[in-house]
Design a protein around this motif. Structure first.
Motif, short mmCIF file in Angstrom:
data_model
loop_
_atom_site.label_atom_id
_atom_site.label_comp_id
_atom_site.label_asym_id
_atom_site.label_seq_id
_atom_site.Cartn_x
_atom_site.Cartn_y
_atom_site.Cartn_z
N HIS A 8 -2.49 11.21 74.51
CA HIS A 8 -1.40 11.79 75.31
C HIS A 8 -1.89 12.40 76.61
CE1 HIS A 8 1.74 11.51 72.16
NE2 HIS A 8 0.72 11.60 71.34
N TRP A 11 -0.49 10.73 79.84
CA TRP A 11 0.93 11.03 80.03
C TRP A 11 1.11 12.47 80.50
CZ3 TRP A 11 4.58 7.46 80.09
CH2 TRP A 11 4.33 6.24 79.46
N GLY A 90 5.71 -3.91 74.14
CA GLY A 90 5.01 -2.67 73.84
C GLY A 90 5.17 -2.29 72.37
N THR A 91 4.22 -1.53 71.88
CA THR A 91 4.29 -1.06 70.50
C THR A 91 5.25 0.13 70.38
OG1 THR A 91 2.41 0.43 70.83
CG2 THR A 91 1.93 -1.83 70.10
N GLN A 93 4.59 2.93 69.03
CA GLN A 93 3.87 4.16 69.35
C GLN A 93 3.87 4.42 70.86
OE1 GLN A 93 2.66 6.36 67.22
NE2 GLN A 93 3.36 5.15 65.48
N ARG A 94 3.70 3.39 71.66
CA ARG A 94 3.76 3.58 73.12
C ARG A 94 5.15 3.97 73.57
NH1 ARG A 94 0.07 -1.46 75.48
NH2 ARG A 94 -1.92 -0.75 74.57
N TRP A 95 6.15 3.35 72.99
CA TRP A 95 7.53 3.71 73.32
C TRP A 95 7.79 5.18 72.96
CZ3 TRP A 95 12.25 0.89 74.58
CH2 TRP A 95 12.00 -0.39 75.10
N ARG A 97 5.55 7.65 72.75
CA ARG A 97 4.86 8.53 73.69
C ARG A 97 5.59 8.58 75.04
NH1 ARG A 97 0.12 6.28 71.14
NH2 ARG A 97 0.03 4.60 72.68
#
Length: 286
Positions: A8, A11, A90-91, A93-95, A97
């Motif tokens: 993270h 981000w 995208g995965t 998990q990326r979505w 985050r």
């Protein structure tokens, strides 16, 4: 999802940078006199004078509002992405985050878009709804850091919701097996090659035990069975006749006219001793 993680960090840096740039643009367009000369905006970033006295109606205010609206639409698409597993954009998990950090970025964007004002009743209602949604989201994000730890301490065996029917079926099977283990074992089937039992020895319900057919004998072979419900078909065993054995009389040994029992005296030595004592004491034998 835990945000205290190295994944993270990019981000976090992006949100901080975007917030600082937005504040710099806002101050440089609406209050440029508060900035030092080194931080003043170039002419290309300055918006043209407008008759609209509110920040939300200016070009910069509309840019802030449009970006915030786009983030809201993206955040709403997270539920669609979770349902469409085969959607390879995208995965998840990326979505997730991006959902967390971009929605946090909307806080300064909405504030700058409104110009630190609530506006009319409609704008006030929208702002209140936005605050409720953001507070609930932040609260849920905080719970994600503490709930797993509490669940590991209080609920060491956690079951996934989709696996509950399968686990219930396993528990029912285990309970049924335990119940069957307390039942008495069924009688074993007789071997096909074994001879059939005699009907005369069948058990009769309520029959009294039989007395001994030879009570005066102590040998077990001469007594009848006294098992409850059994029928005795054997004949009465007569007591065996016992013949007395002939006992041979003791062998007598004659020593000078006197009979000597072999059981009390033995051999020639006894006779010699007898004669010696007789001569010593002068005993004559008639």
């Amino acid at each position: 999802m835990r945000i205290v993680n190295r994944v993270h960090l990019p981000w976090f840096l992006f949100v901080v940078f975007a917030t600082l740039v937005s504040i710099w643009l806002y101050i440089g367009n609406f209050t440029p006199q508060t900035l030092p000369s080194a931080l003043r905006l170039p002419d290309s970033l300055l918006q043209k004078p407008s008759e609209n006295h509110r920040v939300g109606g200016t070009p910069l205010g509309l840019i802030f509002g449009t970006i915030a609206l786009s983030i809201f639409v993206f955040a709403a698409l997270l539920g669609v992405r979770k349902k469409i597993v085969l959607w390879r954009v995208g995965t998840v998990q990326r979505w997730l985050r991006a959902h967390i950090w971009l929605t946090l970025l909307t806080v300064p964007l909405v504030i700058l878009h409104s110009g630190f004002r609530l506006g009319g009743p409609m704008t006030t209602l929208i702002i209140i709804l936005y605050v409720v949604v953001m507070v609930s989201g932040i609260y849920g994000l905080v719970l994600q850091h503490y709930v797993p730890t509490v669940m590991m301490e209080r609920l060491p065996a956690e079951s996934v919701y989709e696996q509950i029917p399968h686990i219930r079926a396993q528990l029912v099977a285990a309970a049924t097996k335990m119940r069957d283990s307390f039942k008495p074992a069924p009688p074993t089937k007789a071997d096909a090659g074994a001879p059939a039992p005699s009907p005369a020895k069948a058990v009769t319900v309520g029959s009294a035990p039989m007395a001994s057919t030879a009570a005066d004998l102590s040998t077990p072979t001469a007594r009848a069975k006294s098992v409850v419900g059994s029928t005795i078909i054997a004949e009465t065993i007569a007591p065996p006749s016992v013949e007395p054995k002939a006992v041979a009389p003791p062998t007598q040994i004659a020593c000078d006219g006197r009979a000597t029992d072999r059981k009390t005296t033995s051999g020639r030595g006894v006779c010699e001793n007898y004669g010696r004592h007789r001569r010593r004491f002068g005993i004559s034998v008639a």
